[in-house]
Write a protein that holds these residues in place. Sequence first.
Motif, PDB file in Angstrom:
ATOM      1  N   VAL A 124       9.297   8.549   2.389  1.00 10.97           N
ATOM      2  CA  VAL A 124       9.747   8.115   1.059  1.00 10.97           C
ATOM      3  C   VAL A 124       9.601   6.606   1.002  1.00 10.97           C
ATOM      4  N   PRO A 125       8.715   6.080   0.134  1.00  6.39           N
ATOM      5  CA  PRO A 125       8.461   4.637   0.122  1.00  6.39           C
ATOM      6  C   PRO A 125       9.647   3.837  -0.386  1.00  6.39           C
ATOM      7  N   ALA A 126       9.842   2.677   0.221  1.00  3.82           N
ATOM      8  CA  ALA A 126      10.912   1.780  -0.215  1.00  3.82           C
ATOM      9  C   ALA A 126      10.507   1.021  -1.475  1.00  3.82           C
ATOM     10  N   HIS A 127       9.199   0.830  -1.655  1.00  7.40           N
ATOM     11  CA  HIS A 127       8.692   0.079  -2.807  1.00  7.40           C
ATOM     12  C   HIS A 127       7.536   0.861  -3.423  1.00  7.40           C
ATOM     13  N   PRO A 128       7.824   1.962  -4.099  1.00 11.56           N
ATOM     14  CA  PRO A 128       6.776   2.888  -4.547  1.00 11.56           C
ATOM     15  C   PRO A 128       5.758   2.282  -5.500  1.00 11.56           C
ATOM     16  N   VAL A 129       6.184   1.422  -6.430  1.00 14.82           N
ATOM     17  CA  VAL A 129       5.247   0.864  -7.410  1.00 14.82           C
ATOM     18  C   VAL A 129       4.257  -0.073  -6.723  1.00 14.82           C
ATOM     19  N   LYS A 130       4.755  -0.942  -5.872  1.00 18.00           N
ATOM     20  CA  LYS A 130       3.884  -1.877  -5.164  1.00 18.00           C
ATOM     21  C   LYS A 130       2.938  -1.131  -4.219  1.00 18.00           C
ATOM     22  N   LEU A 131       3.484  -0.130  -3.510  1.00 19.86           N
ATOM     23  CA  LEU A 131       2.659   0.645  -2.594  1.00 19.86           C
ATOM     24  C   LEU A 131       1.589   1.414  -3.363  1.00 19.86           C
ATOM     25  N   ALA A 132       1.930   1.882  -4.557  1.00 19.02           N
ATOM     26  CA  ALA A 132       0.968   2.649  -5.349  1.00 19.02           C
ATOM     27  C   ALA A 132      -0.233   1.787  -5.736  1.00 19.02           C
ATOM     28  N   ARG A 133       0.012   0.540  -6.122  1.00 19.64           N
ATOM     29  CA  ARG A 133      -1.116  -0.322  -6.487  1.00 19.64           C
ATOM     30  C   ARG A 133      -1.975  -0.621  -5.264  1.00 19.64           C
ATOM     31  N   PHE A 134      -1.325  -0.901  -4.137  1.00 23.02           N
ATOM     32  CA  PHE A 134      -2.059  -1.124  -2.899  1.00 23.02           C
ATOM     33  C   PHE A 134      -2.854   0.124  -2.522  1.00 23.02           C
ATOM     34  N   GLY A 135      -2.222   1.274  -2.647  1.00 24.24           N
ATOM     35  CA  GLY A 135      -2.871   2.518  -2.282  1.00 24.24           C
ATOM     36  C   GLY A 135      -4.027   2.877  -3.184  1.00 24.24           C
ATOM     37  N   THR A 136      -3.892   2.591  -4.471  1.00 23.78           N
ATOM     38  CA  THR A 136      -4.974   2.891  -5.408  1.00 23.78           C
ATOM     39  C   THR A 136      -6.243   2.133  -5.045  1.00 23.78           C
ATOM     40  N   LEU A 137      -6.101   0.864  -4.711  1.00 28.62           N
ATOM     41  CA  LEU A 137      -7.262   0.072  -4.292  1.00 28.62           C
ATOM     42  C   LEU A 137      -7.798   0.548  -2.947  1.00 28.62           C
ATOM     43  N   TRP A 145      -2.040 -10.805  -6.564  1.00 27.02           N
ATOM     44  CA  TRP A 145      -0.899  -9.909  -6.836  1.00 27.02           C
ATOM     45  C   TRP A 145      -0.402  -9.286  -5.547  1.00 27.02           C
ATOM     46  N   LEU A 146      -1.337  -8.803  -4.713  1.00 27.30           N
ATOM     47  CA  LEU A 146      -0.943  -8.142  -3.472  1.00 27.30           C
ATOM     48  C   LEU A 146      -0.300  -9.117  -2.487  1.00 27.30           C
ATOM     49  N   ALA A 147      -0.879 -10.307  -2.359  1.00 26.06           N
ATOM     50  CA  ALA A 147      -0.351 -11.276  -1.389  1.00 26.06           C
ATOM     51  C   ALA A 147       1.086 -11.662  -1.726  1.00 26.06           C
ATOM     52  N   ASP A 148       1.393 -11.793  -3.016  1.00 28.44           N
ATOM     53  CA  ASP A 148       2.750 -12.169  -3.423  1.00 28.44           C
ATOM     54  C   ASP A 148       3.764 -11.081  -3.087  1.00 28.44           C
ATOM     55  N   ARG A 149       3.294  -9.864  -2.890  1.00 31.34           N
ATOM     56  CA  ARG A 149       4.207  -8.727  -2.669  1.00 31.34           C
ATOM     57  C   ARG A 149       3.961  -8.046  -1.321  1.00 31.34           C
ATOM     58  N   PHE A 150       3.183  -8.692  -0.460  1.00 31.42           N
ATOM     59  CA  PHE A 150       2.733  -8.011   0.750  1.00 31.42           C
ATOM     60  C   PHE A 150       3.855  -7.743   1.741  1.00 31.42           C
ATOM     61  N   ASP A 151       4.895  -8.562   1.758  1.00 33.66           N
ATOM     62  CA  ASP A 151       6.025  -8.294   2.656  1.00 33.66           C
ATOM     63  C   ASP A 151       6.648  -6.938   2.349  1.00 33.66           C
ATOM     64  N   ASP A 152       6.809  -6.636   1.068  1.00 30.71           N
ATOM     65  CA  ASP A 152       7.359  -5.340   0.678  1.00 30.71           C
ATOM     66  C   ASP A 152       6.361  -4.218   0.934  1.00 30.71           C
ATOM     67  N   ILE A 153       5.083  -4.482   0.658  1.00 35.15           N
ATOM     68  CA  ILE A 153       4.063  -3.449   0.852  1.00 35.15           C
ATOM     69  C   ILE A 153       3.963  -3.061   2.320  1.00 35.15           C
ATOM     70  N   THR A 154       4.005  -4.059   3.226  1.00 29.78           N
ATOM     71  CA  THR A 154       3.876  -3.737   4.643  1.00 29.78           C
ATOM     72  C   THR A 154       5.077  -2.962   5.168  1.00 29.78           C
ATOM     73  N   PRO A 170     -14.534   7.701   0.961  1.00 29.79           N
ATOM     74  CA  PRO A 170     -13.166   7.424   0.501  1.00 29.79           C
ATOM     75  C   PRO A 170     -12.381   6.654   1.554  1.00 29.79           C
ATOM     76  N   VAL A 171     -11.474   5.820   1.106  1.00 28.44           N
ATOM     77  CA  VAL A 171     -10.555   5.045   1.937  1.00 28.44           C
ATOM     78  C   VAL A 171     -11.260   3.907   2.695  1.00 28.44           C
ATOM     79  N   SER A 172     -12.562   3.727   2.478  1.00 23.63           N
ATOM     80  CA  SER A 172     -13.266   2.673   3.220  1.00 23.63           C
ATOM     81  C   SER A 172     -12.885   1.272   2.749  1.00 23.63           C
ATOM     82  N   SER A 173     -12.134   1.170   1.645  1.00 17.72           N
ATOM     83  CA  SER A 173     -11.626  -0.134   1.201  1.00 17.72           C
ATOM     84  C   SER A 173     -10.322  -0.522   1.884  1.00 17.72           C
ATOM     85  N   ALA A 174      -9.652   0.444   2.509  1.00 13.63           N
ATOM     86  CA  ALA A 174      -8.271   0.225   2.957  1.00 13.63           C
ATOM     87  C   ALA A 174      -8.140  -0.961   3.901  1.00 13.63           C
ATOM     88  N   ILE A 175      -8.965  -1.004   4.940  1.00 14.21           N
ATOM     89  CA  ILE A 175      -8.858  -2.086   5.914  1.00 14.21           C
ATOM     90  C   ILE A 175      -9.203  -3.416   5.268  1.00 14.21           C
TER      91      ILE A 175
END
Length: 469
Positions: free
Chosen positions: A142-155, A123-132, A190-195
């Motif tokens: 203010v995020p340009a793609h809030p829903v996609k960023l939210a899923r990335f951020g939650t993980l 899911w993330l790879a298909d949308r990673f251009d927008d997430i980055t 916390p946040v140790s999954s981010a990288i």
Amino acid sequence: MTKAVVVGSGPNGLAAAITLAAAGVDVEVLEAAPEIGGGTRTSELTLPGLLHDECSGFHPLSVDTPFSRCFDLSRHGLRWRWPEVQYTHPLDGGRGAAALRSVEETAAGLGADGRAWRRVFGWLADRFDDITEDFLRPMLHVPAHPVKLARFGTLSLLPAAVLARLWSTPEARALFAGVAAHALRPFGSPVSSAIGVALGTAAHRYGWPVAEGGSSAIARACVDLLSEHGGRVTTGVTVTSLDELDSPDIVMLDVAPAAAARIVGDRLPSHVSRALTRYRHGPGVFKVDFAVQDGVPWRHEESRRAGTVHVGGSLEEIATAEREVNRGRMPERPFVLVGQQYVADPSRAAGGIVPVYAYAHVPNGWTGDATRMIEEQIERFAPGFRDRILARYVRSARQMEEHNPNYVGGDVVTGANDALQLVFRPRLTLNPYYLGVPGVYLCSASTPPGAGAHGMCGYNAARSALREL
């Protein structure tokens, strides 16, 4: 004409210089070392003809960014080369797991855990251009793609130990542990999954490429482009104070936070000075470059075709090692990252002798010798490795800092020892680049988005400066 001085010629300093010069600013880059590049230098460290990257070797977050879209470095000789296998994680007994460009092929190799891997990274790879587009900017925007960023951020906000529960097999858990360990953070924090989430997704979307001829090709291409826009670079010049500069309109500091505080001195507002001088640097690395006859004899077959091999055993073993390092204690079995850049770029080798790049995570400023530990960890998964070593080049955590002062205590991630810093870099503010002194900005990897996204810290800082003109 507006004049700018950039202190430091790492990839972020050069990106800042290019961005300013392209906008019509008269730019000079001052570099203390005798050669340009910072973390993107490449040298014949062991034997003639073998090209070793001195720090940064793989560039998954540099292939497609706002900076790379604005400035085509391929016109100046930069060529990306990809390994067949992006990264692997060997386990005892010849077992292991591999990350390929294809999410489906990677999932197929993970058996029962393939579906969970696909659910996270597909899911993330298909949308990673927008997430980055959001991920490579300061956190407060203010995020340009809030829903996609939210899923990335939650993980990303989850501790790595918690996210790893999505997988049940030792292979899948270890594959995630190896990429998560790039953060040099305890897996329970916390946040140790981010990288791990970012680099794992990037492997499927962009791959983990190397620069043909060594990472120094990135710096050379940047300098060529900078020259095209009228900018210039002077090496062998150490800047210790703003007073040494000829009153430029803009100053970009591609240096560590404490170094920036020393250079700006009493002009800094007190709250900014406190934030920079209290910046907490994370664990360091101890690096050994090897000249190896016929490559590393990994038992895990796919590791022989991988650009990067994560060495450390099971998720539990790596979690223990990272916890010890963050507590200031050196584990007997550290996490080791092995770089086989020659797999993607054979020009770095000389006949059957290949350059192998390896570093262990160690406590910040650690003064011991990890050479034996690194070799034993590799030998554990590649019996006969030691017999193939023809030469070594060793650089301790302290020597990493001597070689590049931005790597305080050997910290090549530049400040991953605090969750707040990891997110906001280096302080909580709408503009983390501006230092509170007119025209003075911090543009090193200690600013968003941080180490690994070469050029983006400098690009963001320069754009911030241009908006203020």
